[in-house]
Scaffold this motif. Structure first.
Motif, PDB file in Angstrom:
ATOM      1  N   ALA A  97      -4.309  -2.805   5.688  1.00 22.01           N
ATOM      2  CA  ALA A  97      -3.057  -2.332   6.274  1.00 22.01           C
ATOM      3  C   ALA A  97      -2.725  -3.148   7.521  1.00 22.01           C
ATOM      4  N   VAL A 126      -2.778   4.443   3.544  1.00 19.43           N
ATOM      5  CA  VAL A 126      -2.907   3.657   4.774  1.00 19.43           C
ATOM      6  C   VAL A 126      -3.788   4.386   5.789  1.00 19.43           C
ATOM      7  N   HIS A 147      -6.821   1.799   6.310  1.00 18.24           N
ATOM      8  CA  HIS A 147      -7.191   0.923   5.207  1.00 18.24           C
ATOM      9  C   HIS A 147      -7.399  -0.495   5.743  1.00 18.24           C
ATOM     10  N   LEU A 182       0.832  -1.191   0.000  1.00 23.48           N
ATOM     11  CA  LEU A 182       0.000   0.000   0.000  1.00 23.48           C
ATOM     12  C   LEU A 182       0.871   1.246   0.000  1.00 23.48           C
ATOM     13  N   GLN A 221       2.862  -1.271   8.452  1.00 25.29           N
ATOM     14  CA  GLN A 221       2.524  -0.231   7.486  1.00 25.29           C
ATOM     15  C   GLN A 221       1.930   0.988   8.183  1.00 25.29           C
TER      16      GLN A 221
END
Length: 97
Positions: free
Chosen positions: A36, A8, A33, A3, A40
């Motif tokens: 995620a 994110v 997200h 991503l 991340q």
């Protein structure tokens, strides 16, 4: 899944519970997200908001089933992250709200 860091973090969560957590534990919360992961989320917060992160807790929230008369529907599922900042770190994003 790879991503982009800008995808994110979707938006910060501003509720009474999150405000109390921010004041007592130096913890902030974000809508993130659904795909995620913790690493991340940590990278996105540290890179985009320029603060140091101590820990990330993630929670999947199930959407509620809502009715209007005889019609039934379901709200979307979503994911939120509680991000504990290191001691001495602050987010200007929350200070103005």
């Amino acid at each position: 899944m790879k991503l982009d860091l800008h995808r994110v973090l979707i938006q910060p969560l501003l509720t009474e519970k999150v405000t109390a957590m921010r004041e007592s534990n130096n913890t902030v919360s974000f809508l993130v997200h659904p795909e995620a992961n913790r690493l991340q989320i940590k990278q996105a917060v540290e890179t985009l908001l320029k603060v140091k992160v101590e820990r990330v807790n993630v929670l999947n929230v199930q959407g509620k089933i809502k009715r209007l008369g005889r019609f039934s529907g379901k709200r979307s599922d979503w994911k939120k992250a509680f991000v504990k900042l290191k001691d001495g770190e602050k987010l200007e994003l929350y200070e103005s709200a």
